[in-house]
Write a protein that holds these residues in place. Sequence first.
Motif, PDB file in Angstrom:
ATOM      1  N   LEU A  18       0.829  -1.208   0.000  1.00  0.00           N
ATOM      2  CA  LEU A  18       0.000   0.000   0.000  1.00  0.00           C
ATOM      3  C   LEU A  18       0.866   1.262   0.000  1.00  0.00           C
ATOM      4  CD1 LEU A  18      -2.747  -1.113   2.554  1.00  0.00           C
ATOM      5  CD2 LEU A  18      -2.983  -0.904   0.061  1.00  0.00           C
ATOM      6  N   ALA A  19       1.995   1.213   0.701  1.00  0.00           N
ATOM      7  CA  ALA A  19       2.901   2.360   0.723  1.00  0.00           C
ATOM      8  C   ALA A  19       3.474   2.643  -0.660  1.00  0.00           C
ATOM      9  CB  ALA A  19       4.035   2.109   1.721  1.00  0.00           C
ATOM     10  N   GLN A  20       3.542   1.589  -1.490  1.00  0.00           N
ATOM     11  CA  GLN A  20       4.041   1.747  -2.859  1.00  0.00           C
ATOM     12  C   GLN A  20       2.919   1.995  -3.870  1.00  0.00           C
ATOM     13  OE1 GLN A  20       6.964  -1.209  -4.075  1.00  0.00           O
ATOM     14  NE2 GLN A  20       7.575  -1.557  -1.944  1.00  0.00           N
ATOM     15  N   GLY A  21       1.705   2.168  -3.373  1.00  0.00           N
ATOM     16  CA  GLY A  21       0.584   2.485  -4.251  1.00  0.00           C
ATOM     17  C   GLY A  21       0.055   1.318  -5.056  1.00  0.00           C
ATOM     18  N   ALA A  22       0.298   0.104  -4.609  1.00  0.00           N
ATOM     19  CA  ALA A  22      -0.154  -1.081  -5.350  1.00  0.00           C
ATOM     20  C   ALA A  22      -1.673  -1.198  -5.333  1.00  0.00           C
ATOM     21  CB  ALA A  22       0.464  -2.337  -4.758  1.00  0.00           C
ATOM     22  N   ASP A  23      -2.222  -1.698  -6.418  1.00  0.00           N
ATOM     23  CA  ASP A  23      -3.656  -2.000  -6.477  1.00  0.00           C
ATOM     24  C   ASP A  23      -3.907  -3.486  -6.732  1.00  0.00           C
ATOM     25  OD1 ASP A  23      -3.069  -2.351  -9.184  1.00  0.00           O
ATOM     26  OD2 ASP A  23      -4.014  -0.475  -9.798  1.00  0.00           O
ATOM     27  N   THR A  24      -2.805  -4.263  -6.852  1.00  0.00           N
ATOM     28  CA  THR A  24      -2.902  -5.684  -7.161  1.00  0.00           C
ATOM     29  C   THR A  24      -1.810  -6.447  -6.423  1.00  0.00           C
ATOM     30  OG1 THR A  24      -3.692  -5.159  -9.399  1.00  0.00           O
ATOM     31  CG2 THR A  24      -2.890  -7.396  -9.019  1.00  0.00           C
ATOM     32  N   LEU A  25      -2.179  -7.564  -5.811  1.00  0.00           N
ATOM     33  CA  LEU A  25      -1.217  -8.463  -5.192  1.00  0.00           C
ATOM     34  C   LEU A  25      -1.053  -9.694  -6.068  1.00  0.00           C
ATOM     35  CD1 LEU A  25      -2.376  -8.405  -1.442  1.00  0.00           C
ATOM     36  CD2 LEU A  25      -0.715  -6.902  -2.580  1.00  0.00           C
ATOM     37  N   ILE A  26       0.177 -10.152  -6.204  1.00  0.00           N
ATOM     38  CA  ILE A  26       0.472 -11.368  -6.960  1.00  0.00           C
ATOM     39  C   ILE A  26       1.344 -12.257  -6.084  1.00  0.00           C
ATOM     40  CG2 ILE A  26       1.575 -12.351  -9.010  1.00  0.00           C
ATOM     41  CD1 ILE A  26       1.175  -9.592 -10.358  1.00  0.00           C
ATOM     42  N   THR A  27       0.959 -13.516  -5.943  1.00  0.00           N
ATOM     43  CA  THR A  27       1.798 -14.431  -5.172  1.00  0.00           C
ATOM     44  C   THR A  27       1.698 -15.840  -5.731  1.00  0.00           C
ATOM     45  OG1 THR A  27       2.535 -14.948  -2.939  1.00  0.00           O
ATOM     46  CG2 THR A  27       0.162 -15.157  -3.361  1.00  0.00           C
ATOM     47  N   CYS A  28       2.418 -16.775  -5.106  1.00  0.00           N
ATOM     48  CA  CYS A  28       2.488 -18.142  -5.619  1.00  0.00           C
ATOM     49  C   CYS A  28       2.475 -19.140  -4.475  1.00  0.00           C
ATOM     50  CB  CYS A  28       3.755 -18.323  -6.463  1.00  0.00           C
ATOM     51  SG  CYS A  28       5.288 -18.118  -5.506  1.00  0.00           S
ATOM     52  N   GLY A  29       2.228 -20.396  -4.828  1.00  0.00           N
ATOM     53  CA  GLY A  29       2.231 -21.471  -3.844  1.00  0.00           C
ATOM     54  C   GLY A  29       1.805 -22.771  -4.484  1.00  0.00           C
ATOM     55  N   ALA A  30       1.682 -23.800  -3.669  1.00  0.00           N
ATOM     56  CA  ALA A  30       1.199 -25.089  -4.147  1.00  0.00           C
ATOM     57  C   ALA A  30      -0.304 -25.007  -4.414  1.00  0.00           C
ATOM     58  CB  ALA A  30       1.500 -26.170  -3.120  1.00  0.00           C
ATOM     59  N   VAL A  31      -0.870 -26.074  -4.962  1.00  0.00           N
ATOM     60  CA  VAL A  31      -2.262 -26.010  -5.413  1.00  0.00           C
ATOM     61  C   VAL A  31      -3.258 -25.854  -4.265  1.00  0.00           C
ATOM     62  CG1 VAL A  31      -1.808 -27.282  -7.536  1.00  0.00           C
ATOM     63  CG2 VAL A  31      -2.458 -28.542  -5.475  1.00  0.00           C
ATOM     64  N   GLY A  48      -2.767  -1.136 -16.998  1.00  0.00           N
ATOM     65  CA  GLY A  48      -2.811   0.095 -16.217  1.00  0.00           C
ATOM     66  C   GLY A  48      -2.752  -0.096 -14.723  1.00  0.00           C
ATOM     67  N   GLY A  49      -2.511  -1.339 -14.255  1.00  0.00           N
ATOM     68  CA  GLY A  49      -2.466  -1.602 -12.823  1.00  0.00           C
ATOM     69  C   GLY A  49      -1.074  -1.433 -12.237  1.00  0.00           C
ATOM     70  N   ASN A  50      -0.998  -1.480 -10.925  1.00  0.00           N
ATOM     71  CA  ASN A  50       0.279  -1.363 -10.212  1.00  0.00           C
ATOM     72  C   ASN A  50       0.443  -2.586  -9.312  1.00  0.00           C
ATOM     73  OD1 ASN A  50       2.647  -0.548  -9.010  1.00  0.00           O
ATOM     74  ND2 ASN A  50       1.716   1.068  -7.773  1.00  0.00           N
ATOM     75  N   PRO A  51       1.130  -3.631  -9.800  1.00  0.00           N
ATOM     76  CA  PRO A  51       1.215  -4.886  -9.047  1.00  0.00           C
ATOM     77  C   PRO A  51       2.310  -4.879  -7.985  1.00  0.00           C
ATOM     78  CG  PRO A  51       2.353  -5.118 -11.126  1.00  0.00           C
ATOM     79  CD  PRO A  51       1.760  -3.730 -11.127  1.00  0.00           C
ATOM     80  N   TYR A  52       2.111  -5.716  -6.977  1.00  0.00           N
ATOM     81  CA  TYR A  52       3.101  -5.939  -5.927  1.00  0.00           C
ATOM     82  C   TYR A  52       3.264  -7.444  -5.790  1.00  0.00           C
ATOM     83  CZ  TYR A  52       5.349  -5.665  -1.275  1.00  0.00           C
ATOM     84  OH  TYR A  52       6.210  -5.766  -0.196  1.00  0.00           O
ATOM     85  N   ILE A  53       4.473  -7.940  -6.016  1.00  0.00           N
ATOM     86  CA  ILE A  53       4.736  -9.372  -5.967  1.00  0.00           C
ATOM     87  C   ILE A  53       5.159  -9.783  -4.564  1.00  0.00           C
ATOM     88  CG2 ILE A  53       6.258 -11.217  -6.777  1.00  0.00           C
ATOM     89  CD1 ILE A  53       6.341  -9.849  -9.491  1.00  0.00           C
ATOM     90  N   ILE A  54       4.498 -10.802  -4.040  1.00  0.00           N
ATOM     91  CA  ILE A  54       4.825 -11.377  -2.730  1.00  0.00           C
ATOM     92  C   ILE A  54       5.408 -12.768  -2.970  1.00  0.00           C
ATOM     93  CG2 ILE A  54       3.875 -12.223  -0.550  1.00  0.00           C
ATOM     94  CD1 ILE A  54       1.719 -10.058  -0.781  1.00  0.00           C
ATOM     95  N   PRO A  55       6.609 -13.052  -2.489  1.00  0.00           N
ATOM     96  CA  PRO A  55       7.208 -14.377  -2.734  1.00  0.00           C
ATOM     97  C   PRO A  55       6.440 -15.485  -2.033  1.00  0.00           C
ATOM     98  CG  PRO A  55       8.486 -13.174  -1.105  1.00  0.00           C
ATOM     99  CD  PRO A  55       7.456 -12.207  -1.637  1.00  0.00           C
ATOM    100  N   GLY A  56       6.691 -16.714  -2.440  1.00  0.00           N
ATOM    101  CA  GLY A  56       6.031 -17.863  -1.846  1.00  0.00           C
ATOM    102  C   GLY A  56       6.166 -17.879  -0.336  1.00  0.00           C
ATOM    103  N   GLY A  57       5.036 -18.086   0.343  1.00  0.00           N
ATOM    104  CA  GLY A  57       5.040 -18.116   1.798  1.00  0.00           C
ATOM    105  C   GLY A  57       5.194 -16.759   2.448  1.00  0.00           C
TER     106      GLY A  57
END
Length: 330
Positions: free
Chosen positions: A61-74, A148-157
């Motif tokens: 949020l401090a970076q102005g993100a409007d989208t979260l992206i992350t990964c994991g097992a099924v 036009g979005g601003n994504p923020y990537i969160i690593p696995g876990g």
Amino acid sequence: MNLSQFPRRRYTEGQTPLEFLPRLTQELGGPNIWIKRDDLLGLAGGGNKTRKLEFLVADALAQGADTLITCGAVQSNHCRLTLAAACKEGLRCYLVLEERVPGSYNAKASGNNFLFQLMGVAGITVVPGGSDLMEAMEKVAADVRNQGGNPYIIPGGGSNAVGTMGYVACAEEILAQAFDKELTIDCVVCTSGSGGTHAGLAVGFWGNNTGIPVVGINISRPNATQRPLIYKDAKATAERLGLDFPEEFVECVEGYVGPGYSLPTKEMVEAVELMARTEAILLDPVYTGKTFSGLIGLIRQGQFKKGQNVVFVHTGGSPALYHYKDYFEQ
């Protein structure tokens, strides 16, 4: 340690319980077993990733993100909770799911897969086991930017120097509760997976000069790869606090993974059933079930003495339990 210098969202009201488990302690005949109930953390179904997301989402949020992206097992608990945090904040969320067991993804499956749909995930990308997950998330992020979005990537876990701060904070919470209960803690046992929980607790207890060892039970990797993973995360987290973390404080226990990540073992089944039938607490087969089977193993090997106080950190995951019910059918 001054954690207030870092931005943080709060998704849980108050502290999670630190409980003594009398029937389980009697059944195992070893040390006094206490449990830190992080399965009762806030967001959809709770679990340890909620603590990490308090710092990660605040950073997004401090970076102005409007989208979260992350990964994991099924059946990723982390993906469930990241999506839940996105819902709470009015953000979109995209998930990259890795088929660590070939053919294991089913869009109509129960457990966390059902919850992904219920909470309105923006999109799911499924990749084969062993894929470069950061590369896959970067592709999703590029698509978001093109729209036009601003994504923020969160690593696995959620396991990086930002997210791991959640378990530095948890260590301080446990210490405060132990003080109130006049409890002397001899050891803390936790899951050692993506690394943030284990690393954060280690930094928290070491940074507060407690001398309390933190033992991580490996649920996916052998010590040769797990210990360096935990140390790298702990060192980076400690550096944010102005500390130099010692590698020798990292303790991992192998031998409880079984045939592979998320695949059942008889020890895991015993552990899940024992916890449910003595204390009415639900563990999951992938993480906490194998972790608790490791604690049982250490007790039976005589690693702890009667009268010692061992705290088992329950990192959650019970929503996925229902997907794995076949593991418990006799």
